[in-house]
Motif scaffolding. Structure first.
Motif, short mmCIF file in Angstrom:
data_model
loop_
_atom_site.label_atom_id
_atom_site.label_comp_id
_atom_site.label_asym_id
_atom_site.label_seq_id
_atom_site.Cartn_x
_atom_site.Cartn_y
_atom_site.Cartn_z
N THR A 168 44.30 46.68 44.63
CA THR A 168 45.64 46.79 45.21
C THR A 168 45.69 45.95 46.47
O THR A 168 44.88 46.16 47.40
N GLY A 169 46.64 45.03 46.53
CA GLY A 169 46.86 44.25 47.74
C GLY A 169 48.11 44.77 48.43
O GLY A 169 49.17 44.83 47.81
N LEU A 170 47.96 45.18 49.69
CA LEU A 170 49.09 45.72 50.45
C LEU A 170 49.34 44.85 51.67
O LEU A 170 48.38 44.48 52.37
N ASP A 171 50.59 44.51 51.93
CA ASP A 171 50.90 43.72 53.12
C ASP A 171 52.32 44.01 53.59
O ASP A 171 53.22 44.25 52.78
N LEU A 172 52.48 43.98 54.90
CA LEU A 172 53.78 44.19 55.53
C LEU A 172 54.74 43.03 55.25
O LEU A 172 55.95 43.20 55.25
N THR A 173 54.19 41.84 55.04
CA THR A 173 54.99 40.63 54.86
C THR A 173 55.17 40.35 53.37
O THR A 173 54.22 39.93 52.70
N ALA A 174 56.40 40.55 52.89
CA ALA A 174 56.65 40.42 51.45
C ALA A 174 56.28 39.02 50.94
O ALA A 174 55.77 38.87 49.83
N GLN A 175 56.51 37.99 51.78
CA GLN A 175 56.33 36.61 51.29
C GLN A 175 54.89 36.29 50.88
O GLN A 175 54.67 35.35 50.12
N VAL A 176 53.91 37.03 51.43
CA VAL A 176 52.53 36.66 51.09
C VAL A 176 52.11 37.19 49.73
O VAL A 176 51.14 36.69 49.13
N LEU A 177 52.81 38.21 49.22
CA LEU A 177 52.31 38.87 48.01
C LEU A 177 52.32 37.95 46.77
O LEU A 177 51.31 37.90 46.07
N PRO A 178 53.41 37.18 46.53
CA PRO A 178 53.34 36.25 45.39
C PRO A 178 52.27 35.17 45.60
O PRO A 178 51.66 34.71 44.63
N ASP A 230 47.42 36.07 51.92
CA ASP A 230 47.63 35.26 50.70
C ASP A 230 46.37 35.14 49.85
O ASP A 230 46.36 34.43 48.86
N LEU A 231 45.31 35.85 50.22
CA LEU A 231 44.04 35.88 49.47
C LEU A 231 43.39 34.51 49.33
O LEU A 231 42.54 34.32 48.45
N ALA A 232 43.76 33.56 50.20
CA ALA A 232 43.22 32.21 50.07
C ALA A 232 41.68 32.24 50.12
O ALA A 232 41.02 31.46 49.44
N GLN A 280 49.22 34.62 43.01
CA GLN A 280 48.95 33.29 42.45
C GLN A 280 47.52 32.84 42.73
O GLN A 280 46.84 32.29 41.88
N ALA A 281 47.05 33.10 43.97
CA ALA A 281 45.68 32.69 44.33
C ALA A 281 44.65 33.43 43.47
O ALA A 281 43.65 32.85 43.06
N LEU A 282 44.92 34.71 43.19
CA LEU A 282 43.96 35.49 42.41
C LEU A 282 43.95 35.05 40.96
O LEU A 282 42.90 34.94 40.35
N GLY A 283 45.12 34.79 40.40
CA GLY A 283 45.20 34.38 38.99
C GLY A 283 44.86 35.54 38.06
O GLY A 283 44.95 36.71 38.43
N ALA A 309 40.03 35.36 47.17
CA ALA A 309 40.28 35.28 45.72
C ALA A 309 39.04 34.89 44.91
O ALA A 309 38.75 35.56 43.90
N PRO A 310 38.25 33.86 45.31
CA PRO A 310 37.10 33.51 44.47
C PRO A 310 36.11 34.66 44.32
O PRO A 310 35.56 34.88 43.24
N LEU A 311 35.93 35.44 45.40
CA LEU A 311 35.03 36.60 45.34
C LEU A 311 35.62 37.67 44.42
O LEU A 311 34.93 38.22 43.55
N LEU A 312 36.92 37.95 44.59
CA LEU A 312 37.56 39.00 43.78
C LEU A 312 37.50 38.66 42.30
O LEU A 312 37.39 39.54 41.46
N ARG A 313 37.58 37.38 41.99
CA ARG A 313 37.57 36.99 40.57
C ARG A 313 36.23 37.28 39.91
O ARG A 313 36.18 37.52 38.71
N ARG A 314 35.13 37.27 40.70
CA ARG A 314 33.84 37.47 40.03
C ARG A 314 33.31 38.90 40.18
O ARG A 314 32.29 39.22 39.58
#
Ligand SMILES: C[S@@+](CC[C@H](N)C(=O)[O-])C[C@H]1O[C@@H](n2cnc3c(N)ncnc32)[C@H](O)[C@@H]1O
Length: 240
Positions: A76-86, A59-61, A90-93, A64-69
């Protein structure tokens, strides 16, 4: 929606582990920032902005702050679990580079990518996902990712690892004792979730063997951070 309930419960246990820093995610985040920022600063100014692929992004919890800067060219974010992608999205913004979200298996992604040979990746990142693979799958992954990394690229692998010479059984027993004796910030049900998950699904690589396998696959291996519990660690791999 029983699947969603199961996902919520299991993800809730993982979120509690992260929130109480029981697997040293804060230190991992700092070590990841240092590795990425040092690598980005060492690139020639004329190099194209780097493309990053995150295998098992969750979930990039934390990231995300590092990726933003970071001055990335693409993520590209890849994950087996579909539920984490949204949740990750959202966390990345809003970020000033294009993002892609893929529901998929990291081993399959690496082998397809290695097969068609296109689109080399500057930065590969994977945190606490690869230990679900068997040892032979990890070796295949290392070989396939090696054909996918761009010259001069960077692969940051954060995970749990077994000690030198330690069996899986000894590791599982030691980790379960650590949870039972120390993870009192979790509910008994959350401790049980994590403990059963690790017994059933975790196959951490043995440190010395995986280093040798990576080197045989054409990687240079450096331990960039090791946690206090002889389990969590970060390796930085670069094409040899
Ligand atoms: C423990 S979480 C870690 C999430 C995030 N990387 C972090 O450090 O907080 C492991 C993640 O890896 C994903 N995962 C596990 N096996 C995978 C596989 N074979 N391919 C892709 N994702 C996988 C899970 O769905 C989960 O989101």
């Amino acid at each position: 929606m029983p699947n969603m309930d199961l996902f919520s419960q299991q993800w809730g246990s993982y979120r509690a582990v992260v929130a109480h820093d029981l697997m040293e995610h804060q230190a991992v985040a700092t070590a990841t920032a240092t590795a990425l920022e040092t690598w980005l600063a060492s690139r020639p100014e004329e190099a194209e902005a780097a493309a990053m692929v995150d295998l098992g992004c969750g979930d990039l919890a934390l990231l995300a702050p590092l990726l933003r800067r970071l001055p990335l060219g693409a993520y590209t974010g890849l994950d087996l679990t579909a539920q984490v992608l949204p949740l990750a999205q959202q966390a990345l913004g809003e970020v000033p580079y294009p993002c892609r979200w893929i529901e998929g298996d990291l081993l399959a992604w690496a082998s397809q990518a290695a097969g068609n040979g296109d689109g080399q990746v500057d930065i590969l990142h994977s945190a606490f996902a690869i230990h679900h693979l068997s040892d032979s799958e990890k070796h295949t992954l290392l070989e396939n990712l090696r054909s996918r990394i761009a010259p001069g690229g960077l692969f940051i692998w954060v995970d749990v690892f077994r000690d030198h010479g330690e069996s899986r059984e000894a590791y599982v027993q030691r980790y379960q004792q650590r949870i039972a004796a120390g993870w009192m910030q979790l509910t008994p049900q959350q401790r049980e979730h994590v403990s059963q998950h690790l017994k059933g699904y975790d196959h951490p690589a043995e440190r010395t063997a995986i280093e040798a396998a990576a080197e045989a696959a054409g990687w240079h291996w450096r331990w960039a951070w090791s946690g206090a519990h002889r389990a969590e660690a970060m390796a930085v791999l670069t094409p040899a």
